[in-house]
Design a protein around this motif. Structure first.
Motif, PDB file in Angstrom:
ATOM      1  N   ASP A 141      33.465  36.584  41.682  1.00  0.00           N
ATOM      2  CA  ASP A 141      32.812  35.431  41.059  1.00  0.00           C
ATOM      3  C   ASP A 141      33.564  34.979  39.804  1.00  0.00           C
ATOM      4  N   TYR A 142      33.979  35.944  38.992  1.00  0.00           N
ATOM      5  CA  TYR A 142      34.692  35.568  37.762  1.00  0.00           C
ATOM      6  C   TYR A 142      36.052  34.944  38.081  1.00  0.00           C
ATOM      7  N   ASN A 171      36.933  33.275  40.745  1.00  0.00           N
ATOM      8  CA  ASN A 171      36.782  31.916  41.284  1.00  0.00           C
ATOM      9  C   ASN A 171      36.382  30.910  40.205  1.00  0.00           C
ATOM     10  N   ARG A 172      35.709  31.379  39.131  1.00  0.00           N
ATOM     11  CA  ARG A 172      35.308  30.471  38.056  1.00  0.00           C
ATOM     12  C   ARG A 172      36.360  30.359  36.951  1.00  0.00           C
TER      13      ARG A 172
END
Length: 380
Positions: free
Chosen positions: A40-41, A43-44
């Motif tokens: 998640d990190y 991709n952000r």
């Protein structure tokens, strides 16, 4: 990526940790929080530099081997920075076994042609060299022109060291160039004087013997021989006026000396230096400086003369006009001083020195009027 390869990576890292127990890992070096190693990190994340560091840590295998996370990080970095060095693919260096037969033949032919050309050039050079050595013709070399011994001046110029910063701070290129020009001018003058002296000596010898040229009588030959036996006379140097460059150099040197003396409060030496500067080359600057020095020495008449000379050259020189007023005040010519200082005030109303001088001269003028008795006579 198979499980066997993952196990090999883990084993390599364990061996690395065993060989380098105290060495700092990339995770500690980059100071990346462990929470950032997450899908998640990644991709952000919009920081390409941090993604490159994460890729370095993942590829090193020091914290484990995570192929899916590595591919996701590389994909995000490709969006933010497509030309990143981390995304470059390593290619194996090709050897001759990887090339086709046609390519190998072409490379071999090119090499053979190059070797043949080099051999041909070497043979031509050897032939030219042998032809030159067989030629025994001597080439006459030009004779160097020798200067007269009495005109050669030996100078032991001290070279400034590259680490002598104080000497480099004091070094002035313009002054050195001017010195070289002066030395060259002096050398040319000495050459001209030597030629004139030589010509004069020859003319005197011809006049004394009464002969010119090779047709000389025995008596004249005897006289010439006796003249040659005499010790040579010393060359006479005549006084000459300095050149423009020499005059400028002397004037500037004396001007700098005068300024130093004036700053130190030695007004007598400053006045002498400014006078020497004026004698070498008169200009507005040294006249103004000598005028203010004369005021310090209470030589008001001389200061007035210098100021008038400056005003004759530059009629709008405020310094000279103000010092003229001060000199007139010292000579107790208060009305003339007031007229002179009013010219300064008209051009520079904010000049405090001129304002004070005007007040003093007005007071003196009023006192003169008070002390003057008027005699009234009746006219029939």
């Amino acid at each position: 990526m198979s499980t066997i390869e993952d196990l090999q990576k883990i084993q390599e890292y364990q061996e690395y940790s065993y060989r380098n127990p105290g060495k700092e890992s990339l995770l500690e070096k980059y100071r990346i929080p462990i929470q950032h190693f997450d899908f998640d990190y990644v991709n952000r994340c919009k920081d390409a530099n941090e993604l490159e560091k994460i890729i370095d840590v993942l590829r090193s295998g020091q914290e484990g081997y995570y192929p899916d996370l590595l591919r996701a990080t590389e994909g995000q970095l490709a969006k933010l920075r497509p030309n990143s060095k981390c995304l470059r693919q390593r290619c194996r260096v090709l050897n001759k076994n990887d090339l086709e037969k046609d390519e190998l033949d072409k490379i071999a032919n090119d090499l053979n042609k190059w070797v043949a050309n080099v051999s041909k050039c070497n043979r031509e050079l050897e032939e030219r060299k042998s032809n030159k050595t067989s030629c025994n013709v001597k080439i006459r070399q030009p004779q160097p022109q020798c200067q007269p011994l009495n005109l050669v001046k030996k100078e032991n110029a001290r070279r400034i060291s590259s680490t002598d910063y104080g000497a480099w701070d004091r070094y002035d290129p313009d002054t050195e160039i001017l010195k070289q020009d002066l030395e060259e001018e002096k050398r040319r003058q000495r050459v001209r004087q030597a030629r004139i002296a030589e010509e004069k000596t020859r003319q005197d010898a011809e006049t004394f013997t009464g002969t010119r040229g090779p047709s000389a009588t025995p008596t004249s030959t005897f006289v010439m021989a006796s003249l040659e036996k005499r010790p040579p006379k010393k060359s006479v140097t005549f006084n000459r006026h300095p050149t423009e460059a020499e005059a400028w150099f002397l004037s500037e040197r004396e001007l700098e000396k005068g300024r130093e003396f004036f700053k130190n409060g030695d007004y007598e030496m400053a006045w002498r230096s400014f006078s020497n500067s004026i004698a070498s080359r008169m200009n507005v600057t040294n006249l103004n400086n000598r005028a203010v020095t004369s005021l310090k020495l209470k030589k008001y008449s001389e200061a007035l003369e210098d100021c008038e000379q400056v005003l004759a050259i530059e009629s709008k020189n405020l310094k000279a006009q103000l010092r003229k007023a001060q000199a007139l005040e010292g000579l107790q010519r208060y009305e003339d001083a007031l007229d002179a200082v009013m010219v300064v005030i008209e051009r520079d109303p904010n000049n405090s020195i001129a304002q004070e001088l005007a007040e003093r001269t007005r007071k003196h003028c009023r006192n003169v009027l008070k002390n003057t008795r008027l005699t009234i006579t009746e006219i029939e």
